[in-house]
Design an enzyme around this catalytic site. Structure first.
Site, PDB file in Angstrom:
ATOM      1  N   LEU A  34       8.315  -9.406  -8.336  1.00 56.14           N
ATOM      2  CA  LEU A  34       7.216 -10.340  -8.606  1.00 56.14           C
ATOM      3  C   LEU A  34       7.636 -11.792  -8.362  1.00 56.14           C
ATOM      4  O   LEU A  34       8.772 -12.177  -8.604  1.00 56.14           O
ATOM      5  CB  LEU A  34       6.734 -10.165 -10.048  1.00 56.14           C
ATOM      6  CG  LEU A  34       6.249  -8.753 -10.398  1.00 56.14           C
ATOM      7  CD1 LEU A  34       5.759  -8.707 -11.843  1.00 56.14           C
ATOM      8  CD2 LEU A  34       5.157  -8.266  -9.459  1.00 56.14           C
ATOM      9  N   HIS A  35       6.679 -12.566  -7.886  1.00 59.54           N
ATOM     10  CA  HIS A  35       6.911 -13.992  -7.601  1.00 59.54           C
ATOM     11  C   HIS A  35       5.703 -14.779  -8.090  1.00 59.54           C
ATOM     12  O   HIS A  35       4.755 -14.199  -8.646  1.00 59.54           O
ATOM     13  CB  HIS A  35       7.162 -14.200  -6.104  1.00 59.54           C
ATOM     14  CG  HIS A  35       6.146 -13.533  -5.226  1.00 59.54           C
ATOM     15  ND1 HIS A  35       4.837 -13.971  -5.134  1.00 59.54           N
ATOM     16  CD2 HIS A  35       6.228 -12.436  -4.430  1.00 59.54           C
ATOM     17  CE1 HIS A  35       4.178 -13.210  -4.305  1.00 59.54           C
ATOM     18  NE2 HIS A  35       4.985 -12.243  -3.871  1.00 59.54           N
ATOM     19  N   GLY A  37       3.234 -15.962  -6.642  1.00 56.23           N
ATOM     20  CA  GLY A  37       1.946 -15.512  -6.084  1.00 56.23           C
ATOM     21  C   GLY A  37       1.343 -14.424  -6.972  1.00 56.23           C
ATOM     22  O   GLY A  37       0.156 -14.459  -7.322  1.00 56.23           O
ATOM     23  N   HIS A  38       2.181 -13.458  -7.367  1.00 57.82           N
ATOM     24  CA  HIS A  38       1.703 -12.408  -8.294  1.00 57.82           C
ATOM     25  C   HIS A  38       1.266 -13.037  -9.618  1.00 57.82           C
ATOM     26  O   HIS A  38       0.276 -12.631 -10.219  1.00 57.82           O
ATOM     27  CB  HIS A  38       2.821 -11.401  -8.607  1.00 57.82           C
ATOM     28  CG  HIS A  38       3.217 -10.531  -7.458  1.00 57.82           C
ATOM     29  ND1 HIS A  38       4.466 -10.589  -6.896  1.00 57.82           N
ATOM     30  CD2 HIS A  38       2.543  -9.565  -6.793  1.00 57.82           C
ATOM     31  CE1 HIS A  38       4.551  -9.690  -5.922  1.00 57.82           C
ATOM     32  NE2 HIS A  38       3.402  -9.056  -5.837  1.00 57.82           N
ATOM     33  N   ASP A 151      -2.646 -10.655   1.970  1.00 57.81           N
ATOM     34  CA  ASP A 151      -2.897  -9.350   2.577  1.00 57.81           C
ATOM     35  C   ASP A 151      -4.415  -9.196   2.750  1.00 57.81           C
ATOM     36  O   ASP A 151      -5.046  -8.334   2.115  1.00 57.81           O
ATOM     37  CB  ASP A 151      -2.332  -8.248   1.682  1.00 57.81           C
ATOM     38  CG  ASP A 151      -0.829  -8.374   1.536  1.00 57.81           C
ATOM     39  OD1 ASP A 151      -0.127  -8.200   2.530  1.00 57.81           O
ATOM     40  OD2 ASP A 151      -0.367  -8.693   0.425  1.00 57.81           O
ATOM     41  N   GLN A 154      -5.840  -5.830   3.807  1.00 55.62           N
ATOM     42  CA  GLN A 154      -5.766  -4.897   2.670  1.00 55.62           C
ATOM     43  C   GLN A 154      -6.910  -5.157   1.694  1.00 55.62           C
ATOM     44  O   GLN A 154      -7.568  -4.215   1.224  1.00 55.62           O
ATOM     45  CB  GLN A 154      -4.422  -5.069   1.963  1.00 55.62           C
ATOM     46  CG  GLN A 154      -4.359  -4.433   0.580  1.00 55.62           C
ATOM     47  CD  GLN A 154      -2.984  -4.469  -0.027  1.00 55.62           C
ATOM     48  OE1 GLN A 154      -2.133  -3.659   0.316  1.00 55.62           O
ATOM     49  NE2 GLN A 154      -2.729  -5.379  -0.958  1.00 55.62           N
ATOM     50  N   ARG A 188       8.949  -9.850   0.185  1.00 50.27           N
ATOM     51  CA  ARG A 188       9.890  -9.705   1.300  1.00 50.27           C
ATOM     52  C   ARG A 188      10.668 -11.000   1.579  1.00 50.27           C
ATOM     53  O   ARG A 188      11.718 -10.946   2.229  1.00 50.27           O
ATOM     54  CB  ARG A 188       9.149  -9.272   2.564  1.00 50.27           C
ATOM     55  CG  ARG A 188       8.699  -7.827   2.510  1.00 50.27           C
ATOM     56  CD  ARG A 188       8.196  -7.376   3.874  1.00 50.27           C
ATOM     57  NE  ARG A 188       8.187  -5.920   3.982  1.00 50.27           N
ATOM     58  CZ  ARG A 188       7.178  -5.164   3.603  1.00 50.27           C
ATOM     59  NH1 ARG A 188       6.097  -5.704   3.100  1.00 50.27           N
ATOM     60  NH2 ARG A 188       7.248  -3.844   3.728  1.00 50.27           N
TER      61      ARG A 188
HETATM   62  O1  PAF Z   1      -0.155  -5.275  -2.033  1.00 48.75           O
HETATM   63  C1  PAF Z   1       0.637  -4.480  -2.578  1.00 48.75           C
HETATM   64  O2  PAF Z   1       1.604  -4.875  -3.246  1.00 48.75           O
HETATM   65  C2  PAF Z   1       0.414  -2.996  -2.426  1.00 48.75           C
HETATM   66  O3  PAF Z   1      -0.105  -2.706  -1.160  1.00 48.75           O
HETATM   67  C3  PAF Z   1      -0.463  -2.379  -3.530  1.00 48.75           C
HETATM   68  C4  PAF Z   1      -1.866  -2.927  -3.505  1.00 48.75           C
HETATM   69  C5  PAF Z   1       0.183  -2.628  -4.889  1.00 48.75           C
HETATM   70  C6  PAF Z   1      -0.561  -0.856  -3.348  1.00 48.75           C
HETATM   71  O4  PAF Z   1       0.691  -0.260  -3.364  1.00 48.75           O
END
Ligand code: PAF
Length: 284
Positions: A34-35, A37-38, A151, A154, A188
């Site tokens: 976690l950083h 952003g999270h 993302d 996503q 990353r």
């Molecule tokens: O964005 C992410 O960290 C992942 O793709 C997620 C949404 C937790 C699903 O594994």
């Protein structure tokens, strides 16, 4: 004190009781490392819900490269400390068997949303992501779930998934958090050397440069994009996988750029063995 769960059924029943009590649940699914952003997602979820759950699960199904999965950063103890500092109520850290007690062979079709960019370059990635997100949503059954716009593809696919599965969860997109030099925050980034991390500021700089010079002439835009790619590739160890201009709603390139066209840049760059992505909507 943050409550920790490893069992899907225990978490499910704990949350179901709170929902019966009319408590609103916010959910931030993560793969850990976690950083800030999270933490921006956690903080937003804390402001908008009565109780916030964060999951930490490195989902093997969404990695199309075994090496990428093996080296994905794992820092669970630090992650839990950080979540506690932000007063997050619940952390869910399941094992692989807890998430996948039975084999799942679901195949989703997200159409044009998965045709390009990450969908094209990481076959199977979005299917694996959708499988785990659906499973996590079933366990947590939140009112709202929070995803970063870093993302972006996503985020759009999760919105489509929720529609397709009729899950009635509000998917909240949150602006990309950036380092002081513009680099999009990502787990990353922890895998980069300090030099690479500094140099990676080129990614946002080139996206911004293309956005600043945006015009509707397709040839000129292609020229701008090629120049951006060349500049990034000129740095040792940097290699652009794609740098694409598409419509921000359909994620398709639009030849006939009508009035609803929302130009949006997407990029993936390999920096040594580390793959970074970013994107930038162009305000016209
Ligand atoms: O964005 C992410 O960290 C992942 O793709 C997620 C949404 C937790 C699903 O594994």
């Amino acid at each position: 004190m943050i409550k920790q769960f490893t069992s899907a059924s225990e978490l499910h029943y704990f949350l179901a009781e709170l929902k019966n009590d009319s408590k609103e649940i916010g959910f931030v699914p993560t793969m850990g490392a976690l950083h800030d952003g999270h933490m921006a997602l956690i903080d937003k979820a804390m402001r908008e819900n009565d109780l916030v759950v964060c999951s930490i699960f490195v989902n093997p199904k969404q990695f199309n490269n075994a090496d990428d999965l093996a080296k994905y950063p794992r820092t669970v103890n630090e992650d839990i400390k950080l979540l506690s500092k932000h007063n997050c109520h619940v952390v869910f850290v399941p094992s692989i068997d807890e998430i996948y007690p039975n084999e799942v062979s679901q195949k989703y079709n997200f159409g044009s949303l998965e045709a390009l960019m990450e969908g094209e370059h990481r076959p199977g990635h979005f299917n694996g992501m959708a499988i785990v997100v659906k499973r996590l949503f079933e366990i947590v059954n939140p009112h709202r779930a929070y995803f970063g716009e870093k993302d972006f593809q996503q985020l759009m696919i999760v919105r489509r998934l929720v529609e397709m599965e009729d899950m009635g969860i509000d998917i909240v997109g949150c602006a990309t958090s950036r380092e002081f030099n513009g680099l999009a925050m990502s787990s990353r980034n922890k895998l980069l050397t300090e030099k690479q991390r500094n140099e990676a500021s080129v990614i946002y700089r080139e996206l911004s440069e293309i956005a600043k010079n945006y015009c509707t002439n397709v040839n000129e835009m292609n020229e701008l994009i090629s120049t951006g790619i060349k500049r990034i590739n000129s740095i040792v160890d940097f290699e652009v996988e794609y740098l694409t201009l598409v419509d921000g709603d359909t994620l398709q390139p639009t030849v006939n750029q009508g009035y609803s066209w929302k130009p949006h840049l997407f990029i993936a760059v390999k920096v040594g063995n580390v793959r970074l992505i970013d994107n930038l909507p162009i305000i016209v």
